[in-house]
Design a protein around this motif. Sequence first.
Motif: not given
Lengths: 427, 427
Positions: B255-277, B305-309
Motif C-alpha cells: 500500500s505505502k510504496a505502491f498503491a493502497p487501492g490494491m489492498r495488498s499486504g503480507w505477513a510472515c508468520l511463525p510456522e505454528w501460527l500461520a495455519p490459525h491465521v 515495484y522497485q522502480q516505484q520505491v
Amino acid sequence: MQPNEKLLSTRAKGTVDQPITFLMKATLDNPENISLAAGFVDQESLPADFTRDIVADLFEDHEASRSALQYGLTSGLAPIRKWVARRIESDGFANPIDPDRVVIGSGSQQLLFITTDCLCDRGDIVIVEDPTYFVYLGVLNNIGARAMGIPTDESGMLAEPLKERLEALEKSGEIDRLKILYLQTYYQNPMGTNISWERREELWEVVNHFHKKGHDFLVMEDAAYRDLRFAGEDIPFMAKLDKSGERIAIYGTFSKAFAPGMRSGWACLPEWLAPHVLRQKGNHDFGSSNLTQTIVQHALEKGHYQQQVENLQHVYRAKAEGMLKGIKEFFPSDVKVNNPQGGLYVWCELPADCPTGHDSALFKAALRNKVLYVPSVYCYCQEEGIEKPDSSMRLTYAMMPPDIVHEGLRRLGKAIEESRESISSAG
Amino acid sequence: MQPNEKLLSTRAKGTVDQPITFLMKATLDNPENISLAAGFVDQESLPADFTRDIVADLFEDHEASRSALQYGLTSGLAPIRKWVARRIESDGFANPIDPDRVVIGSGSQQLLFITTDCLCDRGDIVIVEDPTYFVYLGVLNNIGARAMGIPTDESGMLAEPLKERLEALEKSGEIDRLKILYLQTYYQNPMGTNISWERREELWEVVNHFHKKGHDFLVMEDAAYRDLRFAGEDIPFMAKLDKSGERIAIYGTFSKAFAPGMRSGWACLPEWLAPHVLRQKGNHDFGSSNLTQTIVQHALEKGHYQQQVENLQHVYRAKAEGMLKGIKEFFPSDVKVNNPQGGLYVWCELPADCPTGHDSALFKAALRNKVLYVPSVYCYCQEEGIEKPDSSMRLTYAMMPPDIVHEGLRRLGKAIEESRESISSAG
C-alpha cells in the motif's frame, strides 16, 4: 500442542479448517483432479474484455485513475452503494433504501462474517437451513456460535419446524441467545433451492410471531445467487416483507455474476446495525480495494454488468442441462437429483446406505478416480442427539468446460459403482 | 440504546469509532479541508502508468487474465509469497524462509487484526509503543485486549521501561495474559522513529530474558514503512534476531510504496501460527482480490515495484523537507519537530499547556481554519492512573501537493496562534 500454541485465543483454538480450503487447494494444486466441488465460477465467461476496456478507459483519466489507486471510504464507493439501494427498491419496496445502509465488502462473505461477529457471543444461537452453505457453518464455528438446522423442502426452509424449534428454545429459556436466522433465498448452496414467495411469507410470519412476544433476532437474507437465474420467475427479496427495514439484512455479491477476482460484495443493513458493521470493517481493513470497486462501478454504469448477467443465463442454463444429462448417463438410477433454476449447484441424494463423507468408500473412490465433490456432511450443521443425512453430495457445473464436467461425471459414476461393490462385498 | 441494539455481541457493544474514520470522511467529504491528518499516500506519484501497462499486458493473455478474475487460494498468490520470503532472507537471515509462512492480506491491516484475534481473548494484554499506530489501538479495543504503552526515545521503545513493565506484570501475576509486543520498527506512525539496530537487540534481549523464565509472547514487527526510506541507512528486520523463526512475525504492505487501492499486504508468520491465521482469513473472505494480487505480482516481476520505491524516495524526501520548512515558517519556535528519514509523518510537540485533543481550542481553531491534523491523544493508549501527554500532533506531508501542504501549515500556524490567544485571554 505445538510450542507457543498456548498463546492462542479461545477463538483460534476452537476453529477448525474450512473444508473448502482443502477442496480449493486440491483443485488448484493438482490439475489432474476434476473438481465438481469448488464453488468457482465459469472460467471462460469471466468478463475479461469488459475489465480490459474499463481499465483502459479509467487510466485515460488522470484524476479517476489515481483515486482508484488510493485509499477510499470504509463503507465503499458511493455510486455502487446507491446502485444497490436503487436495485433493492426496484423490487417494489414500500420505503426508499438509504444508501448509507449499504456497505461494500471483500465479497459478501466478509459482511456475513462481520455481521455475525457483531451479533454473536460464544454460545449464542444461529438458525440455518439444513443443509446450508458450509462456509457459513465455518464462520459460526470460528465465532463460537451454535448452529441449529431446520429441514427444508423444494420451496425452502419449512415454517412449521422453525416454529417448533423456536417454541422449544422459548421453553428451555434459550431463545434470547438466538441472534440470527440465516436464509439463502435464491438457488441455495448446496441444494439449488429457491425459497418461494409463499414460503418467504410463512417464515416471516413465524419471525413476527416471536418478535411480538419480545423475542427478536436478525434475519440474514443471503441473496448471493439471485442474478444467476436461468429459469423460472424472479422473486422479490424477502426483505420486502420487513416494512420497518430493521429486521432483515440483505447480502449480495458481484463475485458470482461478474468476477470473484474483484472480491466485491455488499450488504444492506438495518440502520441500527450498519455503524457497528462499519466499525468492525474499519478495524479489519478500513475498506475494500478501491481499484476493483471502481471497475465494478464502471461495469454497472456502462451496462456491462447487466450484459454479463444476461450472458451467464445462457452459459449456466446450458451447463446445468449438460450436467443433468451426464448424471442420467453415468449415475445409477436410484440417485435423486434436483432441477436447479439458477445458481451453480446440483444436489444428488444417494440411497441412505451410500455415505458420501470424507472417510467413506465413495469419497476415497472419487479421489482414486481423480474427481472431487462436496460431501453433504459438510453442509449439515452437527447437533448433539440429532442424526443428519450423510448420503448426498453437492456438484457444480460452474467452473469446468462441459466436456470436462462430462468426464468428471463419468469418473464419479465409476466411483459410485466401485464404492457400492466394495460395500456389498464387505457386507 | 436503539431498538434491536440488545442483539449486539459484547465485541460490537464495546467497539468505539476509529478516529481515522472521522478524519478520512472529513477529508473526502469536504474538499475545502486541507488534511495533514489522513495517512493517504502521495496522489500524483501513484503508479497509474505501471498499472495501466500491467493490466493491458495481462489481458493479452487469455488464461492469465481469467485466472486473475477467478477465486484464488486463501493464502494468496504463490509468486508474491516467494518474493516476500526471498526479500526477508536477503537481510542475511540465518535460515531460509518457507514461503508457506507468508500470507497475503487485504493490506497488512487485515493480518494485524487477524493475528491479534488469533492470540487475544478479552482482557489479554498487548504492549505497544507510546505513542503508537492509533488504528492498531482500535483493533485492540475491538478485540477487547488491554493496551499498555512503553515510552520511546529517538531510537524507539525504551528497553528498560519495557523490562520494568514485564517485571510488574510478573509480580501481579498477569504476565501470562501478555500475548503480543507490537513494534513498528521503521519510521513509526506517528513519530517517524526508526528503531536502531542496537535498540532492536536490547529489546530482543528483554524478550528473551522473560522467554527463558517461561513467559512467552509474540513480537509483531510492523514494517509497513520500511520501503519509504529516503535518508539514513537501511536496517535489517528485527526478526533476524529470532533464529528460531517462532517468536517474531513481520508485517509489510504494498500500500505505502505502491498503491493502497490494491489492498495488498503480507505477513510472515511463525510456522505454528500461520495455519490459525489462514483459517481465520478463510472465514473472513477466503482470500484477497486475485486481480490486484496479480497486478502486484507483475509489478514485482517486471521491476516496477522497485522502480516505484526509488521514485518515492525523491518524492517523499522533497515533501518532508517542504513540510519542515513550512513548519519553521508558520509555527511558533517553541514547537519541537522531529526530522524523519522515511515514512509519511512529522511529529510536532507543542508546549505542555497547548492540548491538541478533539475538544481543545486548537483542534476547533484548526477546523475553523479548514485544516486537519491527528491529535496525539489518539496515539497514546489510555491506561488508568497513568497520565499521557496530550499536546502533540501528527502531520503528514504525503497526500497533498507541496503548495497545499504549505497552505495547510499556514492555516495550522494561524490556528495555533488563535488557540493560544484564546487560552491566554481565558486565563
